[in-house]
Design a protein around this motif. Structure first.
Motif, short mmCIF file in Angstrom:
data_model
loop_
_atom_site.label_atom_id
_atom_site.label_comp_id
_atom_site.label_asym_id
_atom_site.label_seq_id
_atom_site.Cartn_x
_atom_site.Cartn_y
_atom_site.Cartn_z
N SER A 93 0.82 -1.22 0.00
CA SER A 93 0.00 0.00 0.00
C SER A 93 0.85 1.26 0.00
CB SER A 93 -0.96 0.01 1.20
OG SER A 93 -0.32 0.38 2.42
N TYR A 100 -5.51 0.60 -3.49
CA TYR A 100 -6.25 0.28 -2.27
C TYR A 100 -7.55 1.07 -2.18
CZ TYR A 100 -2.42 -2.61 -0.73
OH TYR A 100 -1.50 -3.62 -0.64
N VAL A 101 -7.52 2.30 -2.64
CA VAL A 101 -8.75 3.09 -2.69
C VAL A 101 -9.75 2.44 -3.64
CG1 VAL A 101 -9.72 5.31 -3.39
CG2 VAL A 101 -7.59 5.24 -2.08
N SER A 155 -7.62 3.07 3.77
CA SER A 155 -8.62 2.58 2.83
C SER A 155 -9.67 1.72 3.53
CB SER A 155 -7.96 1.79 1.69
OG SER A 155 -7.47 0.53 2.13
#
Length: 330
Positions: A93, A100-101, A155
């Protein structure tokens, strides 16, 4: 609600926790659809290793939670949704936060929107203890502030808040389960326990690790899978955020010592710089307050840390070919 006979879908069913949950649901008599991420190799992850009788009991479908139309078609006709699909590796990440979003926040929104459209009876959304960050007090209850100490945890905070908003805005019957530090058979080598075990079993006398001082609340994967089932079956969990943890704190250093004792081989620990998190990103302390899940569902862990480690080590002895002990798995 009794899960037996229910039409259920597990997103992320090919993964570590998802595969154990899928097996447990089959055992309980659910009509299980397993959503695995589409790939051109038709690889079903850990489902490929299932006993043939279990595998034949599952309807495996491929798709991607980032694509709404596809996920909508897959969810239609089910009654219960266990949403586990996510990007979970913290080090990765740092490299690709937008991924990740898109997966954890946008993907969760797609799943919830599809559930809302088809009046799903119950959704269990998967959170993580990483949303709490380093403990501001212990044990950590569900009222503890959330802290985005990595793009991954940020996230997941976003995904949890999306789930909360669907419950409050649309009365979507979603419960958020927040597991602490799950370990056990099939876990990726990106996690600390399989990293330790795989290096020792591969014959390494020097074990490469990161920081040994943080503490964790480790939970055996079969206990975590059972927590998902209990949260789904309980009528008291809709709209709630619920910890699943052991209420037992142990340092990484003490965990290593216990693994070494069980395996019976002395090793030297080497600090590998690439395995260290950025200073302000490291979560230094996790310790779960599990009173809420006990009160709402009656769930309690059955495995202590030593019994869980012993079962994990025995499994890894027979499955070391799935790991690459010489390579740091981000």
């Amino acid at each position: 609600m009794n899960i037996a006979g229910k039409k259920v879908i597990v997103t992320g069913a090919e993964g570590f926790i998802g595969s154990h949950l899928t097996e447990r649901l089959v055992e309980l008599g659910a009509d299980v659809t397993a959503l695995v991420q589409y790939n051109s190799f038709n690889n079903w992850g850990w489902i490929d290793t299932f006993d043939s009788n279990v595998k034949s009991s599952i309807n495996v479908v491929t798709g991607d939670i980032r694509e709404y139309d596809g996920i909508k078609r897959i969810i239609k006709g089910n009654e219960i949704v266990f949403h586990l699909a996510a990007l979970i590796a913290i080090p990765y990440s740092y490299q690709s936060p937008m991924a990740y979003v898109r997966t954890n926040i946008e993907g969760t929104t797609n799943v919830l929107e599809a559930c809302r459209e088809y009046d799903i009876q119950k959704i269990v959304h998967t959170s993580t203890s990483e949303t709490y960050g380093t403990a501001l007090y212990v044990p950590i209850d569900e009222k503890h502030p959330m802290q985005g100490q990595s793009p991954y945890s940020a996230s997941k905070i976003g995904a949890d808040k999306i789930a909360e908003s669907f419950y409050k805005s649309f009365n979507t019957p979603v419960a958020t389960l927040r597991p602490f530090n799950t370990y056990g058979p099939r876990q990726s080598a990106r996690a600390v326990i399989p990293t330790i075990i795989s290096q020792i079993l591969a014959g390494k006398s020097e074990i490469k690790l990161g920081d040994l001082s943080p503490t964790r609340d480790f939970n055996f994967v079969k206990d975590t899978a059972e927590a998902f089932v209990k949260v789904a079956e309980s009528d008291n969990t809709v709209g709630e955020v619920i910890n699943a943890g052991s209420n037992y704190e142990i340092s990484i250093k003490d965990t290593i010592d216990l693994i070494v004792k069980i395996i019976g081989k002395d090793v030297k620990i080497i600090c590998d710089e690439q395995r260290l998190r950025p200073k302000n990103s490291e979560v230094n302390r996790l310790w779960a307050d599990n009173r809420k899940i006990k009160e709402l569902t009656g769930w309690a862990p059955k495995y202590d840390i030593e019994s869980g480690l012993r079962e994990t080590i025995e499994w890894m002895k027979d499955n070391l070919q799935h790991y690459k002990p010489d390579i740091y798995n981000v």
